[in-house]
Design an enzyme around this catalytic site. Structure first.
Site, PDB file in Angstrom:
ATOM      1  N   LYS A 189       0.848  -1.200   0.000  1.00  0.00           N
ATOM      2  CA  LYS A 189       0.000   0.000   0.000  1.00  0.00           C
ATOM      3  C   LYS A 189       0.885   1.252   0.000  1.00  0.00           C
ATOM      4  O   LYS A 189       1.861   1.322   0.740  1.00  0.00           O
ATOM      5  CB  LYS A 189      -0.893  -0.015   1.252  1.00  0.00           C
ATOM      6  N   GLU A 226      -3.279  -9.139   3.388  1.00  0.00           N
ATOM      7  CA  GLU A 226      -4.662  -9.270   2.908  1.00  0.00           C
ATOM      8  C   GLU A 226      -4.653 -10.069   1.604  1.00  0.00           C
ATOM      9  O   GLU A 226      -3.838  -9.808   0.723  1.00  0.00           O
ATOM     10  CB  GLU A 226      -5.288  -7.899   2.644  1.00  0.00           C
TER      11      GLU A 226
END
Ligand code: 0O2
Length: 198
Positions: free
Chosen positions: A39, A133
């Site tokens: 991210k 994730e």
């Protein structure tokens, strides 16, 4: 971020091994593609702001669970649950959260299976259990989500009502298509196992 990169690399390697082993045994790949990303700082800031937390490294570690993200695309919905079972069987992986937006799609029509897993990263002087994730989707779900994601940003997070209705209708069509493809796959498996249709 380095620790998240290591964790992501470990999960990626595991997924590749599982896919190749499955291919070797069944002459079939449950996974079509795997994409991964770390991210960006801006994404971390936006998530903390959206959740109402102060912008601190501690809050990022505590509340942003998708610093490392892996997206798996499968041909069939049944492949997604197959890959899920294989992941759950890995002794060093713990599934800490599972959201099944396939069984229960979001109101806008979004479908995917989301997992947060914890995996140990073995460093020179310590072992760090790290979150990754994993999003799993069919090719059709991925097509829909990519378009919706583009429109979400194109319209500054407020997709016009008429387009939202069209997207929801496309999501319903996507569900029917996935079900149809699954049923064709079942028929092919049935024939491959030596059965014939009456
Ligand atoms: P990006 O840019 O993809 O990283 P969480 O934020 O995880 O604590 P949340 O928002 O309830 O809590 O998580 P959820 O529902 O598991 O969704 C997380 C991710 O799923 C999103 O990440 C998107 O990637 C994807 N996603 C969820 N809902 C939608 C949707 O309606 N449309 C599309 N296209 N993608 C969706 P980010 O961080 O929001 O964005």
């Amino acid at each position: 971020m380095l620790i998240h990169k290591f964790a992501m690399d470990e999960v990626n390697t595991k997924l590749q091994i599982l896919n190749e082993e499955f291919q070797h045994i069944h002459q079939y790949n449950p996974i079509e593609h795997i994409k991964s990303r770390l991210k960006h700082q801006q994404g971390i800031i936006q998530k903390l702001e959206r959740k109402g937390y102060a912008l601190t490294p501690e809050n990022a570690r505590r509340y942003v669970h998708d610093m490392a993200g892996i997206r798996i695309t499968c041909s069939f919905t049944s492949d997604i649950y197959h890959v899920l079972r294989m992941i759950k069987h890995q002794r060093d992986i713990t599934v800490v959260n599972l959201k099944d937006y396939i069984q229960k799609p979001k109101p806008n029509g979004y479908q995917s299976l989301h997992l947060i897993v914890k995996i140990p990263v073995f460093l020179a002087a310590s072992t760090e259990k790290t979150l990754v994730e994993i999003q799993m989707r069919t090719v059709a779900m991925d097509f829909w989500a990519s378009l919706e994601h583009k429109l979400f940003y194109k319209f500054d997070q407020e997709i016009p009502h008429a387009l939202r209705k069209e997207l929801k209708s496309a999501a319903d069509t996507m569900k029917v298509l996935d079900e149809k493809m699954e049923s064709i796959k079942c028929e092919i498996d049935f024939v491959k196992s030596g059965h014939t249709f009456m």
